[in-house]
Design a protein around this motif. Structure first.
Motif, PDB file in Angstrom:
ATOM      1  N   THR A   1      27.975  32.167  38.798  1.00 32.41           N
ATOM      2  CA  THR A   1      27.417  32.554  37.490  1.00 32.41           C
ATOM      3  C   THR A   1      28.207  33.681  36.846  1.00 32.41           C
ATOM      4  N   VAL A   2      28.635  34.650  37.661  1.00 32.52           N
ATOM      5  CA  VAL A   2      29.413  35.768  37.118  1.00 32.52           C
ATOM      6  C   VAL A   2      30.780  35.268  36.633  1.00 32.52           C
ATOM      7  N   LEU A   3      31.382  34.334  37.371  1.00 31.70           N
ATOM      8  CA  LEU A   3      32.669  33.755  36.974  1.00 31.70           C
ATOM      9  C   LEU A   3      32.548  33.070  35.619  1.00 31.70           C
ATOM     10  N   PHE A   4      31.531  32.245  35.447  1.00 35.82           N
ATOM     11  CA  PHE A   4      31.355  31.528  34.176  1.00 35.82           C
ATOM     12  C   PHE A   4      31.074  32.505  33.035  1.00 35.82           C
ATOM     13  N   THR A   5      30.253  33.523  33.316  1.00 34.00           N
ATOM     14  CA  THR A   5      29.932  34.516  32.282  1.00 34.00           C
ATOM     15  C   THR A   5      31.177  35.265  31.851  1.00 34.00           C
ATOM     16  N   GLY A   6      31.972  35.734  32.826  1.00 32.22           N
ATOM     17  CA  GLY A   6      33.183  36.489  32.506  1.00 32.22           C
ATOM     18  C   GLY A   6      34.200  35.668  31.739  1.00 32.22           C
ATOM     19  N   CYS A   7      34.351  34.388  32.104  1.00 31.03           N
ATOM     20  CA  CYS A   7      35.307  33.520  31.399  1.00 31.03           C
ATOM     21  C   CYS A   7      34.831  33.224  29.974  1.00 31.03           C
TER      22      CYS A   7
ATOM     23  N   GLU B   1      45.792  46.020  23.667  1.00 26.38           N
ATOM     24  CA  GLU B   1      46.832  46.708  24.440  1.00 26.38           C
ATOM     25  C   GLU B   1      47.875  45.740  24.996  1.00 26.38           C
ATOM     26  N   GLY B   2      47.703  44.433  24.731  1.00 22.64           N
ATOM     27  CA  GLY B   2      48.674  43.444  25.175  1.00 22.64           C
ATOM     28  C   GLY B   2      48.448  42.922  26.580  1.00 22.64           C
ATOM     29  N   TYR B   3      47.252  43.141  27.134  1.00 24.20           N
ATOM     30  CA  TYR B   3      46.940  42.647  28.476  1.00 24.20           C
ATOM     31  C   TYR B   3      46.794  41.129  28.469  1.00 24.20           C
ATOM     32  N   ASP B   4      47.267  40.514  29.538  1.00 21.60           N
ATOM     33  CA  ASP B   4      47.108  39.071  29.707  1.00 21.60           C
ATOM     34  C   ASP B   4      45.620  38.748  29.836  1.00 21.60           C
ATOM     35  N   LYS B   5      45.165  37.746  29.099  1.00 19.96           N
ATOM     36  CA  LYS B   5      43.735  37.427  29.058  1.00 19.96           C
ATOM     37  C   LYS B   5      43.195  37.035  30.427  1.00 19.96           C
ATOM     38  N   SER B   6      43.945  36.233  31.171  1.00 10.67           N
ATOM     39  CA  SER B   6      43.462  35.807  32.487  1.00 10.67           C
ATOM     40  C   SER B   6      43.398  36.986  33.456  1.00 10.67           C
ATOM     41  N   TYR B   7      44.283  37.977  33.275  1.00 13.02           N
ATOM     42  CA  TYR B   7      44.280  39.162  34.138  1.00 13.02           C
ATOM     43  C   TYR B   7      43.045  40.005  33.892  1.00 13.02           C
ATOM     44  N   TYR B   8      42.777  40.344  32.629  1.00 14.96           N
ATOM     45  CA  TYR B   8      41.635  41.222  32.401  1.00 14.96           C
ATOM     46  C   TYR B   8      40.308  40.496  32.605  1.00 14.96           C
ATOM     47  N   ALA B   9      40.289  39.179  32.417  1.00 17.31           N
ATOM     48  CA  ALA B   9      39.069  38.426  32.723  1.00 17.31           C
ATOM     49  C   ALA B   9      38.814  38.435  34.230  1.00 17.31           C
ATOM     50  N   ALA B  10      39.878  38.277  35.022  1.00 23.62           N
ATOM     51  CA  ALA B  10      39.743  38.294  36.476  1.00 23.62           C
ATOM     52  C   ALA B  10      39.259  39.654  36.968  1.00 23.62           C
ATOM     53  N   VAL B  11      39.779  40.710  36.387  1.00 25.29           N
ATOM     54  CA  VAL B  11      39.353  42.063  36.757  1.00 25.29           C
ATOM     55  C   VAL B  11      37.865  42.259  36.463  1.00 25.29           C
ATOM     56  N   ASN B  12      37.444  41.812  35.300  1.00 31.62           N
ATOM     57  CA  ASN B  12      36.031  41.947  34.918  1.00 31.62           C
ATOM     58  C   ASN B  12      35.129  41.130  35.847  1.00 31.62           C
ATOM     59  N   VAL B  13      35.516  39.899  36.120  1.00 30.95           N
ATOM     60  CA  VAL B  13      34.714  39.020  36.995  1.00 30.95           C
ATOM     61  C   VAL B  13      34.652  39.584  38.407  1.00 30.95           C
ATOM     62  N   ALA B  14      35.797  40.020  38.934  1.00 27.90           N
ATOM     63  CA  ALA B  14      35.858  40.488  40.323  1.00 27.90           C
ATOM     64  C   ALA B  14      35.016  41.736  40.560  1.00 27.90           C
ATOM     65  N   SER B  15      34.902  42.599  39.560  1.00 24.01           N
ATOM     66  CA  SER B  15      34.202  43.873  39.751  1.00 24.01           C
ATOM     67  C   SER B  15      32.746  43.845  39.313  1.00 24.01           C
ATOM     68  N   ALA B  16      32.337  42.855  38.527  1.00 29.38           N
ATOM     69  CA  ALA B  16      30.965  42.817  38.013  1.00 29.38           C
ATOM     70  C   ALA B  16      29.895  42.767  39.109  1.00 29.38           C
TER      71      ALA B  16
END
Length: 434
Positions: A383-389, A136-151
């Motif tokens: 750990t969640v940060l490293f996993t998400g990245c 969908e053209g999302y910035d990689k750092s943006y969607y990674a941050a969203v995933n990490v923050a909510s996990a």
């Protein structure tokens, strides 16, 4: 020199040195605690007490829930259940700004409500949503941050392995009450992330999806019902006294396995790999629990918790200020220590202090868990940060920059959870658990 001071210095210095040179935290704590014990007990008795305390610390029926919930989460990740939860999340959040990011957050909350693990949610949901968001053209750092923050929402929304560990250490605290207490804080964390993700998406030009046709939406919802039923079966059974949390975790494994076989997404050859992965994750947690009981024994034997409590109360007797000091300490602690060892070590120190001014151990357990969950997405050890990245195949530096607004809103929610007891105690009270 006082025994408490000697043991405290030995553990502090040795753990710090061992961590600096890269020794695993479990080995660092175990070695330092044993050396401290040798300073106060004869060698034979110290070795015997260490082995006895390790066994006693892991010899708990409640802890059996951890390997079962871990196994259930891995089965869901491999069994097509996570994908169906993502589709359901897209149905719920697909029209919001940054629809794919919003879907990621809701899916993490749903997956966490079944698996109880932040890292598992980051891997499972991130692995599904990442490629879709990239398309969908999302910035990689943006969607990674969203995933990490909510996990980490799954570490509070029941079933939660972290809350099971806290219940074991705290002693008389009901796991069922802790589970119910985790709903509002976990949901508030997720909703706060959705607000931040929506604002960022609007600025970046990521719009919502068009309305999903009714027939398609109904099909997605019906397809997700068997997966969502697991939440109601496990939590409902625990609340109604049909089975204990440990028995509920075993039922979750059976249900997830049967559902995966119906979906034909797990083959017989996959079973050994799934069991081995679950055993590896379980062994890390259980070994950490066993090792930490040695340190807990040394601290209790020498009276270190009482000394720390007296020192803290010597600074101030204002309970609000004490809670703020604890929050700051736990936030800093969480940046370099995983939630499990932190709970095992510091619950015996802090819990008596907060109980002295009338704070519920359930309320404190959620406050402490919330703090340490923030640490799970914070460098250098998150750990969640490293996993998400790793799942997003991006570097930590760019993701941390995007995480700052999420940190701000999450800390705001932490303050609400800390100073408004009703946010944690209302639901357990409704069900007669407190």
């Amino acid at each position: 020199m006082d025994a408490a001071l000697v043991c405290g210095l030995i553990m502090l210095v040795l753990i710090t040195i061992l961590l600096i040179i890269g020794t695993p935290i479990s080995i660092s704590i175990g070695f330092a605690s044993t050396m401290a014990m040798l300073a106060i007990l004869p060698v034979g008795k110290a070795v015997l007490m260490s082995s006895q305390k390790m066994f006693a610390g892991t010899n708990s029926f409640s802890l059996l829930a951890i390997p079962f919930f871990i196994l259930a989460g891995i089965i869901m990740n491999n069994g097509g259940i996570a994908r169906r939860l993502v589709n359901c999340a897209q149905l719920l959040a697909g029209r919001l700004p940054g629809s794919m990011a919003q879907t990621n957050i809701v899916a993490n909350m749903l997956f966490g409500a079944i698996s109880g693990s932040g890292a598992a949610a980051a891997a499972a949901i991130g692995g599904i949503m990442g490629p879709l968001e990239e398309e969908e053209g999302y910035d990689k750092s943006y969607y990674a941050a969203v995933n990490v923050a909510s996990a980490p929402t799954g570490m509070m929304i029941p079933p939660s392995n972290t809350l099971i560990v806290y219940s074991t250490v705290a002693g008389t605290v009901s796991i069922s009450a802790l589970f119910m207490a985790g709903y509002i804080p976990g949901i508030l964390w997720g909703l706060g992330n959705m607000v931040v993700a929506g604002i960022m998406a609007t600025r970046l030009g990521y719009k919502g999806k068009t309305k999903i046709p009714f027939k398609q939406g109904l099909k997605v919802f019906l397809d997700a019902i068997p997966s969502l039923l697991l939440i109601f079966i496990v939590i409902g059974g625990i609340l109604n006294g049909v089975f204990t949390p440990t028995e509920g975790s075993a039922i979750a494994v059976v249900y997830a396995a049967v559902l995966s076989m119906i979906y034909k997404s797990i083959k017989l050859k996959d079973v050994p790999r799934i069991l081995l992965e679950a055993a590896n994750m379980t062994s890390i947690i259980i070994f950490m629990i066993g090792i930490s009981t040695i340190m807990s024994y040394v601290m209790a034997y020498t009276g270190i918790p009482t000394i720390i409590a007296d020192a803290l109360l010597g600074i101030t007797t204002n309970k609000y200020l004490i809670l703020m000091i604890m929050n700051v300490f736990l936030l800093i602690l969480g940046t370099f220590m995983d939630p499990t060892p932190a709970i095992l070590i510091f619950t015996p120190i802090f819990l008596p202090i907060v109980q002295s001014f009338g704070m519920s151990p359930i309320h404190f357990g959620l406050m402490m868990t919330f703090n340490l969950c923030i640490g799970a997405i914070t460098p250098p050890v998150g750990t969640v940060l490293f996993t998400g990245c790793r799942v997003a195949n991006t570097n930590i530096e760019t993701v941390v920059g995007k995480l700052i607004p999420f940190f701000a809103v999450t800390i705001l929610v932490l303050l609400l959870v800390t100073y408004i007891p009703a946010l944690t105690l209302t639901i357990p009270a409704w069900f007669g658990l407190i």
